[in-house]
Design a protein around this motif. Structure first.
Motif, PDB file in Angstrom:
ATOM      1  N   GLY A   1      -7.543   6.054  25.037  1.00 28.72           N
ATOM      2  CA  GLY A   1      -6.891   5.676  26.434  1.00 28.72           C
ATOM      3  C   GLY A   1      -6.518   6.251  27.542  1.00 28.72           C
ATOM      4  O   GLY A   1      -7.054   5.945  28.784  1.00 28.72           O
TER       5      GLY A   1
ATOM      6  N   TYR B   1      -1.272   3.078  22.669  1.00 29.30           N
ATOM      7  CA  TYR B   1      -1.862   3.312  21.491  1.00 29.30           C
ATOM      8  C   TYR B   1      -3.423   4.308  21.629  1.00 29.30           C
ATOM      9  O   TYR B   1      -3.180   4.560  22.919  1.00 29.30           O
ATOM     10  CB  TYR B   1      -3.119   1.981  22.186  1.00 29.30           C
ATOM     11  CG  TYR B   1      -2.114   0.991  21.612  1.00 29.30           C
ATOM     12  CD1 TYR B   1      -2.286   0.271  21.216  1.00 29.30           C
ATOM     13  CD2 TYR B   1      -2.506   0.274  23.364  1.00 29.30           C
ATOM     14  CE1 TYR B   1      -1.358  -1.321  20.981  1.00 29.30           C
ATOM     15  CE2 TYR B   1      -1.708  -1.107  22.765  1.00 29.30           C
ATOM     16  CZ  TYR B   1      -1.143  -1.361  22.185  1.00 29.30           C
ATOM     17  OH  TYR B   1      -0.691  -3.258  22.506  1.00 29.30           O
TER      18      TYR B   1
ATOM     19  N   GLU C   1      -6.447  -0.420  21.703  1.00 25.32           N
ATOM     20  CA  GLU C   1      -6.062  -0.918  23.343  1.00 25.32           C
ATOM     21  C   GLU C   1      -7.252  -1.317  24.111  1.00 25.32           C
ATOM     22  O   GLU C   1      -6.825  -1.811  24.990  1.00 25.32           O
ATOM     23  CB  GLU C   1      -6.389   0.953  23.979  1.00 25.32           C
ATOM     24  CG  GLU C   1      -7.119   1.765  23.703  1.00 25.32           C
ATOM     25  CD  GLU C   1      -7.683   2.409  22.531  1.00 25.32           C
ATOM     26  OE1 GLU C   1      -9.252   1.508  22.057  1.00 25.32           O
ATOM     27  OE2 GLU C   1      -6.693   3.105  21.773  1.00 25.32           O
TER      28      GLU C   1
END
Length: 269
Positions: free
Chosen positions: A63, A192, A197
């Motif tokens: 992410g 995450y 995510e």
């Protein structure tokens, strides 16, 4: 204006070649290659095309890597941004078709095409919002036939994956996103490190706009299921799932219940 991002981690250049060729031929204006590797051996990829921007980053997660690119995309003035896994490739005008789809559906914030294995079989990546049984049971439930039935419902197999449909959870392997919606809901939650995510972001997008499956175009995905083969990836997966349910609710999640019910009513009727 369309931008895209790939997050690589010690990815061999030959494994990126199909995707890079697709991107260069497409109407994507800028591709951000975020390299989370411990070295910068992919740096020369940036010389393949003026479209490609190479960024070497500390490995702070999937992410985080895509967020670096999305921030660049916003600065660039992108209307749409595509999150793409390194093992994706396609034939034809997939990017152009999905951009046209969002042009014609202003209430849609995310669209995903049909995703196929390289042999042409469907990947069942349209899902309901998961319960703990969905995410933990598929790995640890000993009753395989029961788990298969649970998965078929959770992954909406009954739809045939042959019609346009609004789905509350779409895969992060290929996310065609409206940037204005990302400005409203935020980008990937970096708590995450890896896994969940995409589910989290899709859910947030679904609170303000539609999240659609559009099977008129398709991409190929050499899906590896890394956490089924690698204990370190399995640990990341479990940690992310725990963080997801801590955030949204384990047993009691009214929004999940409502969203899943709405989805099933539309698809069954």
């Amino acid at each position: 204006m369309i931008t895209a991002s790939i997050v690589a981690y010690h990815t061999p250049i030959n494994e990126l070649s199909n995707l890079l060729e697709c991107v260069i031929k497409s109407s994507i204006d800028k591709l951000y290659l975020i390299d989370n590797s411990s070295n910068d051996s992919l740096r020369d990829v940036g010389n393949l095309s003026s479209k490609i921007v190479y960024i070497h980053s500390a490995n702070l997660g999937f992410g985080h890597g895509h967020n670096l690119a999305i921030k660049k995309a916003i600065e660039f003035g992108a209307q749409y941004h595509v999150v793409i896994n390194p093992d994706i490739y396609w034939d034809g005008d997939v990017i152009e078709s999905l951009a046209t789809y969002l042009d014609n559906h202003q209430n849609c914030g995310l669209v995903m095409p049909k995703v196929l294995y390289p042999n042409g079989n469907i990947q069942y990546l349209c899902k309901l919002l998961p319960t703990p049984l969905n995410l933990f049971g598929r790995r640890f439930l000993p009753f395989k036939e029961l788990q298969r039935k649970i998965d078929e419902h959770y992954e909406l197999h009954f739809t045939g994956y042959n019609k346009e449909m609004e789905v509350p959870s779409l895969s992060g392997c290929f996310m065609f996103l409206r940037v204005d919606v990302l400005k409203k809901v935020g980008i990937f939650d970096e708590r995450y490190f890896m896994y969940a995510e995409d589910l989290d972001l899709c859910r947030r997008i679904g609170e303000v706009s539609r999240t659609m499956f559009y099977p008129e175009v398709s991409v190929y995905h050499a899906y590896e299921k890394g956490s089924y083969k690698n204990k370190k990836l399995l640990k990341y997966h479990i940690c992310s799932v725990i963080k997801y349910f801590n955030k949204w609710g384990w047993i009691f999640d009214k929004k999940r219940t409502q969203k899943n019910k709405e989805c099933l009513v539309k698809l069954i009727n």
